[in-house]
Design a protein around this motif. Sequence first.
Motif, short mmCIF file in Angstrom:
data_model
loop_
_atom_site.label_atom_id
_atom_site.label_comp_id
_atom_site.label_asym_id
_atom_site.label_seq_id
_atom_site.Cartn_x
_atom_site.Cartn_y
_atom_site.Cartn_z
N GLN A 129 25.49 82.99 -23.02
CA GLN A 129 25.98 83.71 -24.19
C GLN A 129 26.46 82.73 -25.24
O GLN A 129 26.76 81.59 -24.93
CB GLN A 129 27.12 84.63 -23.78
CG GLN A 129 26.69 85.66 -22.77
CD GLN A 129 27.82 86.55 -22.33
OE1 GLN A 129 28.98 86.23 -22.50
NE2 GLN A 129 27.47 87.68 -21.74
N PRO A 130 26.55 83.21 -26.50
CA PRO A 130 27.03 82.31 -27.56
C PRO A 130 28.37 81.66 -27.21
O PRO A 130 29.09 82.16 -26.36
CB PRO A 130 27.18 83.23 -28.77
CG PRO A 130 26.21 84.33 -28.52
CD PRO A 130 26.23 84.53 -27.03
N ASP A 131 28.68 80.59 -27.91
CA ASP A 131 29.85 79.74 -27.68
C ASP A 131 29.63 79.02 -26.34
O ASP A 131 30.61 78.79 -25.65
CB ASP A 131 31.12 80.61 -27.68
CG ASP A 131 32.39 79.78 -27.89
OD1 ASP A 131 32.28 78.68 -28.43
OD2 ASP A 131 33.47 80.24 -27.52
N PRO A 132 28.47 78.65 -26.07
CA PRO A 132 27.78 78.89 -24.83
C PRO A 132 28.64 78.97 -23.58
O PRO A 132 29.36 78.04 -23.22
CB PRO A 132 26.76 77.77 -24.74
CG PRO A 132 26.47 77.43 -26.15
CD PRO A 132 27.79 77.60 -26.83
N ILE A 179 24.07 79.37 -29.46
CA ILE A 179 22.65 79.23 -29.19
C ILE A 179 21.91 79.62 -30.46
O ILE A 179 22.06 80.74 -30.95
CB ILE A 179 22.22 80.13 -28.03
CG1 ILE A 179 23.00 79.78 -26.76
CG2 ILE A 179 20.71 80.00 -27.78
CD1 ILE A 179 22.83 80.79 -25.64
N THR A 180 21.14 78.69 -31.00
CA THR A 180 20.43 78.94 -32.26
C THR A 180 18.94 79.19 -32.08
O THR A 180 18.29 79.69 -32.98
CB THR A 180 20.62 77.77 -33.23
OG1 THR A 180 20.13 76.57 -32.60
CG2 THR A 180 22.09 77.59 -33.61
N ILE A 199 12.25 82.49 -30.63
CA ILE A 199 13.13 83.17 -31.58
C ILE A 199 14.23 82.19 -32.00
O ILE A 199 14.70 81.39 -31.19
CB ILE A 199 13.74 84.45 -30.98
CG1 ILE A 199 14.47 85.26 -32.06
CG2 ILE A 199 14.62 84.16 -29.78
CD1 ILE A 199 14.86 86.66 -31.63
N ALA A 200 14.59 82.25 -33.26
CA ALA A 200 15.69 81.45 -33.79
C ALA A 200 16.60 82.38 -34.60
O ALA A 200 16.18 83.47 -35.00
CB ALA A 200 15.17 80.31 -34.66
N GLY A 212 24.90 84.23 -32.86
CA GLY A 212 24.13 83.48 -31.88
C GLY A 212 23.21 84.35 -31.05
O GLY A 212 23.18 85.58 -31.21
N LEU A 213 22.48 83.72 -30.17
CA LEU A 213 21.54 84.40 -29.28
C LEU A 213 22.13 84.50 -27.88
O LEU A 213 22.88 83.61 -27.46
CB LEU A 213 20.22 83.63 -29.21
CG LEU A 213 19.49 83.43 -30.53
CD1 LEU A 213 18.34 82.45 -30.36
CD2 LEU A 213 18.98 84.76 -31.06
#
Length: 157
Positions: free
Chosen positions: A40-43, A84-85, A100-101, A142-143
Amino acid sequence: SSSPAPTKAPTRAPSGVPSSSPAPTIDCTCCDCIHTCTIQPDPHYRTWDNSFYDFQGGCDQYAIKNDIIEVQIATRPRTYYSTITQITVLMKQTAESFKIALNTQAVNTIVTGAAYSVTGSTHRIDFDNVPSFIKISKYSHGLILQVQGHGTIFSNS
């Protein structure tokens, strides 16, 4: 003394999978186990064995890498966090891919042995004949990557 053998407990299986399929355990190494990993984001990382990790920084990483599939992620620092970009899925035997970005549309060429779908901002690749999928959700911050893998193709990565 030897370690106990992995247990096969009943589980709520994905549709189309018999409910007698074994539930994953930390010790489960059999090919019938279903494992899930999430980034998850903020990884924040939840690995195949249910371990939890955080990462603050920027780099390119492999979430999965074996002879069949690669899932690459790119993390980049933001003002107060990392995120995550970009996520790329590569099917190594067919050279088909999904990418995907954050600031671009998804590009998918995966058609062999899998079905691709998109609902809103969530992209999903379901693999034929096994209860395995890759789900990527896109948010402004983020992704998110979630992989549910059946067998050692995923969980031994």
